[in-house]
Design a protein around this motif. Structure first.
Motif, PDB file in Angstrom:
ATOM      1  N   ARG A 140      38.262  26.635  32.998  1.00 23.01           N
ATOM      2  CA  ARG A 140      38.239  26.102  34.357  1.00 23.01           C
ATOM      3  C   ARG A 140      36.865  25.534  34.709  1.00 23.01           C
ATOM      4  O   ARG A 140      35.841  26.026  34.274  1.00 23.01           O
ATOM      5  N   HIS A 141      36.867  24.484  35.532  1.00 24.76           N
ATOM      6  CA  HIS A 141      35.634  23.833  35.969  1.00 24.76           C
ATOM      7  C   HIS A 141      35.332  24.120  37.437  1.00 24.76           C
ATOM      8  O   HIS A 141      34.372  23.582  37.974  1.00 24.76           O
ATOM      9  N   ASP A 142      36.162  24.950  38.074  1.00 28.79           N
ATOM     10  CA  ASP A 142      36.042  25.173  39.517  1.00 28.79           C
ATOM     11  C   ASP A 142      35.894  26.645  39.852  1.00 28.79           C
ATOM     12  O   ASP A 142      36.418  27.125  40.847  1.00 28.79           O
ATOM     13  N   LEU A 143      35.165  27.387  39.022  1.00 30.03           N
ATOM     14  CA  LEU A 143      35.043  28.827  39.218  1.00 30.03           C
ATOM     15  C   LEU A 143      34.240  29.147  40.474  1.00 30.03           C
ATOM     16  O   LEU A 143      33.327  28.418  40.860  1.00 30.03           O
ATOM     17  N   SER A 144      34.586  30.278  41.077  1.00 26.59           N
ATOM     18  CA  SER A 144      33.867  30.774  42.246  1.00 26.59           C
ATOM     19  C   SER A 144      33.498  32.233  42.018  1.00 26.59           C
ATOM     20  O   SER A 144      34.030  32.899  41.118  1.00 26.59           O
ATOM     21  N   ALA A 145      32.608  32.739  42.847  1.00 26.49           N
ATOM     22  CA  ALA A 145      32.258  34.158  42.779  1.00 26.49           C
ATOM     23  C   ALA A 145      33.486  35.017  43.012  1.00 26.49           C
ATOM     24  O   ALA A 145      33.640  36.093  42.424  1.00 26.49           O
ATOM     25  N   ASP A 146      34.399  34.559  43.863  1.00 29.67           N
ATOM     26  CA  ASP A 146      35.599  35.318  44.144  1.00 29.67           C
ATOM     27  C   ASP A 146      36.509  35.403  42.927  1.00 29.67           C
ATOM     28  O   ASP A 146      37.168  36.420  42.704  1.00 29.67           O
ATOM     29  N   ASP A 147      36.560  34.341  42.116  1.00 33.55           N
ATOM     30  CA  ASP A 147      37.342  34.391  40.881  1.00 33.55           C
ATOM     31  C   ASP A 147      36.816  35.495  39.964  1.00 33.55           C
ATOM     32  O   ASP A 147      37.591  36.254  39.368  1.00 33.55           O
ATOM     33  N   VAL A 148      35.512  35.563  39.836  1.00 33.28           N
ATOM     34  CA  VAL A 148      34.914  36.593  38.984  1.00 33.28           C
ATOM     35  C   VAL A 148      35.191  37.978  39.559  1.00 33.28           C
ATOM     36  O   VAL A 148      35.560  38.908  38.833  1.00 33.28           O
ATOM     37  N   ARG A 149      35.044  38.115  40.868  1.00 32.60           N
ATOM     38  CA  ARG A 149      35.302  39.409  41.507  1.00 32.60           C
ATOM     39  C   ARG A 149      36.722  39.882  41.235  1.00 32.60           C
ATOM     40  O   ARG A 149      36.953  41.047  40.877  1.00 32.60           O
ATOM     41  N   ARG A 150      37.683  38.978  41.386  1.00 32.13           N
ATOM     42  CA  ARG A 150      39.076  39.359  41.167  1.00 32.13           C
ATOM     43  C   ARG A 150      39.323  39.758  39.711  1.00 32.13           C
ATOM     44  O   ARG A 150      40.110  40.671  39.434  1.00 32.13           O
ATOM     45  N   SER A 151      38.639  39.106  38.789  1.00 28.95           N
ATOM     46  CA  SER A 151      38.811  39.458  37.380  1.00 28.95           C
ATOM     47  C   SER A 151      38.222  40.826  37.073  1.00 28.95           C
ATOM     48  O   SER A 151      38.785  41.587  36.274  1.00 28.95           O
TER      49      SER A 151
END
Length: 258
Positions: free
Chosen positions: A54-65
């Protein structure tokens, strides 16, 4: 990016796992022995695979993972009692969108590490969650003493705990030519900073650098599993702003999902 992992010269099972994907790199060092630390690290990496490419990662994406990884370990232990007690460290770096501009997000639980390598030297970006690091912080051990201390393998935070552990997070802007090393402690317990810097910075490619670092650690003793991921940002038109805007440790990183 380039990644390499080796069981080492002593262990029979590689409990490390890693992921090197577009804009995301993660290293997990499983713990638990017969409780299957290899399962813990694999489940953790699997939780991050949906972000790969993905090219549109956010801090929230990492948090959810991170939340998903911890939940996966707990669920597996409930379903397989023989896995009770397994856990894993987790460290990673992601290039995220932060208020409309690209930033690095470094995150860490446990004693796997992220370093920044440059012409001016090597800088440890993460902070170990371990018994020996607490002794170093208290002034009771030097860094050199910590490297050989009998408590050096005891971590104070890991995934697989209930409630979920706090995750340290750092967010800072990228700079052209950025080079980062993510690694398990099987590498840092065998190689000193000067050797890590020389191999990591001077290798022709991230792939060869990661392979050379792991091979050097195994040759130096290989008393643990060894994993390395090298990340290089090509020279681009990015602003050359290398100041670290430290936001970690951030207790609120996982707050919404607890």
């Amino acid at each position: 990016m380039g990644a390499a992992s080796h069981v080492g010269a002593v262990r029979a099972l590689n409990e490390d796992a890693c992921l090197a994907a577009k804009h995301l790199a993660v290293v997990a060092d499983g713990m638990g022995g017969h409780a299957r630390g290899d399962v813990a690290s694999r489940l953790t990496i699997d939780a991050f695979r949906p972000l790969a490419g993905r090219h549109d990662l956010s801090a929230d994406d990492v948090r959810r993972s991170v939340v998903a990884a911890n939940a996966a370990l707990l669920a597996d232990a409930r379903a397989n009692p023989e896995h009770d007690g397994m856990g894993t460290t987790l460290t990673g770096i992601a290039l995220i969108d932060h208020f409309g501009s690209p930033h690095w997000l470094v995150f860490n639980v446990g004693d796997s590490r992220v370093y920044r390598l440059s012409d001016t030297g090597i800088r440890l970006l993460t902070h170990d969650h371990s018994e020996v690091q607490e002794l170093v912080d208290a002034g009771r051990l030097t860094d050199e003493q910590a490297r050989i201390h009998p408590l050096r393998n005891i971590v104070t935070r890991s995934l697989g705990s209930d409630p979920a552990p706090e995750v340290d997070v750092w967010i800072f802007p990228p700079a052209a030519g950025d080079t980062f090393l993510l690694c398990s402690d099987g590498l840092t317990n065998e190689l000193d900073d000067a050797t890590i810097l020389q191999i990591g910075r001077d290798s022709a490619s991230p792939e060869s650098g990661a392979a050379r670092l792991v091979a050097a650690a195994v040759e130096a003793g290989g008393r643990d599993n060894v994993t390395a991921v090298l990340v290089r940002l090509p020279d681009t038109e990015l602003a050359d702003d290398t100041a670290l805007a430290t936001t970690g440790p951030r207790a609120r990183f996982l707050e919404d999902e607890r």
